[in-house]
Design an enzyme around this catalytic site. Structure first.
Site, PDB file in Angstrom:
ATOM      1  N   LYS A   1      47.223  51.877  33.197  1.00  0.00           N
ATOM      2  CA  LYS A   1      47.758  53.140  33.730  1.00  0.00           C
ATOM      3  C   LYS A   1      49.042  52.876  34.509  1.00  0.00           C
ATOM      4  O   LYS A   1      50.025  53.618  34.382  1.00  0.00           O
ATOM      5  CB  LYS A   1      46.711  53.819  34.622  1.00  0.00           C
ATOM      6  CG  LYS A   1      45.574  54.421  33.814  1.00  0.00           C
ATOM      7  CD  LYS A   1      44.395  54.868  34.669  1.00  0.00           C
ATOM      8  CE  LYS A   1      43.243  55.317  33.763  1.00  0.00           C
ATOM      9  NZ  LYS A   1      42.021  55.650  34.481  1.00  0.00           N
TER      10      LYS A   1
ATOM     11  N   GLN B   1      39.732  55.386  40.432  1.00  0.00           N
ATOM     12  CA  GLN B   1      39.117  54.827  39.228  1.00  0.00           C
ATOM     13  C   GLN B   1      37.590  54.777  39.373  1.00  0.00           C
ATOM     14  O   GLN B   1      37.071  54.235  40.346  1.00  0.00           O
ATOM     15  CB  GLN B   1      39.682  53.419  38.969  1.00  0.00           C
ATOM     16  CG  GLN B   1      39.192  52.793  37.683  1.00  0.00           C
ATOM     17  CD  GLN B   1      39.654  53.530  36.430  1.00  0.00           C
ATOM     18  OE1 GLN B   1      40.804  53.933  36.304  1.00  0.00           O
ATOM     19  NE2 GLN B   1      38.736  53.739  35.491  1.00  0.00           N
TER      20      GLN B   1
ATOM     21  N   ASP C   1      43.148  63.866  37.043  1.00  0.00           N
ATOM     22  CA  ASP C   1      42.065  63.582  36.098  1.00  0.00           C
ATOM     23  C   ASP C   1      41.387  64.872  35.629  1.00  0.00           C
ATOM     24  O   ASP C   1      40.630  64.857  34.666  1.00  0.00           O
ATOM     25  CB  ASP C   1      40.992  62.691  36.766  1.00  0.00           C
ATOM     26  CG  ASP C   1      41.194  61.227  36.426  1.00  0.00           C
ATOM     27  OD1 ASP C   1      41.782  60.941  35.362  1.00  0.00           O
ATOM     28  OD2 ASP C   1      40.760  60.371  37.217  1.00  0.00           O
TER      29      ASP C   1
END
Ligand code: NAP
Length: 281
Positions: free
Chosen positions: A53, A97, A120
């Site tokens: 990422k 995460q 997200d």
């Protein structure tokens, strides 16, 4: 014989557009777009995801702020970091995460991220807006699937779509996106009866269950569009999807491979969402 939906190629093309959007933002607003990536602990898979990422951000000119905390980090410490990022104007998106180490309560941490920085698309407000077909930051993997369908001229309207898997991060938002695109949607899971028959009725079959090569040719309607979200290992430890690609590609009209299908689109949509969050800030 089917058309192979090339997620890698499409992701590269979309990232060019994202890079231009990032530059335009810098020119017009005189500042960078920032994404904070928070990793707690040493889970090897999470470390790889986070590295990918951060690299993807660099490639399109998004400034990433990386926070790697030790596995024994306490809830209050992590909450304090997230709160600091929420208040930081340089940060347009916050990504924590998952999974977090077991002693941490992920839900209460994610709740601290406001919807406008939730790149997200996991928070209740973004999920609710998606369900009501309103503007929202949408979960990256299903959002990427919709971009793939669009790029290959596949319109879900009026089609029978079956989503195999009902997780909060893939199956459910996928079903809502397809419904918003006017498909007639069925969601299947581990308790579904006559699963093979339900799948065989699908014009569009999206599979996200985490079982290597689970979907076989007899579960697929001739000419169906088959999207494989799974990331599994086969009996030889090789990366594969939830669909028996070799057999199903002979029956489908379009199919995504693993690797090189949905995977590259997921990070691309994270970049896309980060730019959207910045533009709306
Ligand atoms: P998850 O949270 O484990 O959910 C799996 C879903 O599949 C559940 O709804 C489960 O049903 C259902 N299921 C499991 N076994 C089944 C069976 N035998 N028959 C019918 N349904 C079954 O998984 P996830 O996070 O959605 O991920 C799914 C897969 O996608 C994994 O391989 C994951 O690695 C992959 N993935 C890939 C990307 C990407 O970027 N390519 C992103 C995210 C996930 P119940 O609800 O009844 O338990």
């Amino acid at each position: 014989m089917s058309v192979r939906i090339d997620g890698k190629e499409l992701a590269a093309k979309l990232r060019e557009g994202i890079r231009e959007d990032v530059q335009r933002f810098k020119r017009e607003r005189g500042k960078e777009i920032g994404l904070a990536v928070v990793l707690v602990g040493e889970d090897p898979a999470s470390q790889v995801y986070v590295r990918n990422k951060i690299k993807a951000c660099e490639e399109v000119g998004i400034r990433s702020y990386s926070y790697h905390l030790p596995a024994e980090t306490e809830q209050a410490q992590l909450a304090a970091l997230v709160d600091e990022l929420v208040g930081d104007e340089k940060i347009h998106g916050i990504l924590v995460q998952l999974p977090l180490p077991k002693h941490l309560d992920a839900e209460s941490i994610l709740k601290r991220i406001p919807p406008e920085k939730d790149v997200d698309g996991f928070c209740a407000e973004n999920v609710g807006n998606l369900a009501m077909n309103r503007t929202a930051l949408v979960a990256c993997t299903p959002f990427g699937v919709m971009k793939m369908l669009e790029a290959y001229g596949i319109d879900p309207r009026g089609k029978s779509a079956v989503v195999l898997g009902r997780s909060n991060i893939v199956g459910k938002p996928m079903a809502m996106l397809l419904l918003n695109a006017d498909a007639t949607v069925t969601v299947c899971h581990s308790k579904t009866k006559d699963l093979a028959a339900v799948c065989a009725g699908a014009d569009i079959l999206v599979v996200a269950i985490g079982r290597a090569k689970f979907v076989t040719a007899d579960m697929v309607k001739p000419g169906a569009v088959v999207i494989d979200v799974g990331m599994d290992r086969d009996e030889n430890g090789k990366l594969c999807g939830d669909v028996d690609y070799e057999a199903v590609k002979e029956k489908a009209s379009y199919i995504t491979p693993v690797p090189g299908g949905v995977g590259p689109m997921t990070i691309t949509m994270l970049l896309y969402n980060t730019v959207l969050a910045a533009q709306r800030s």
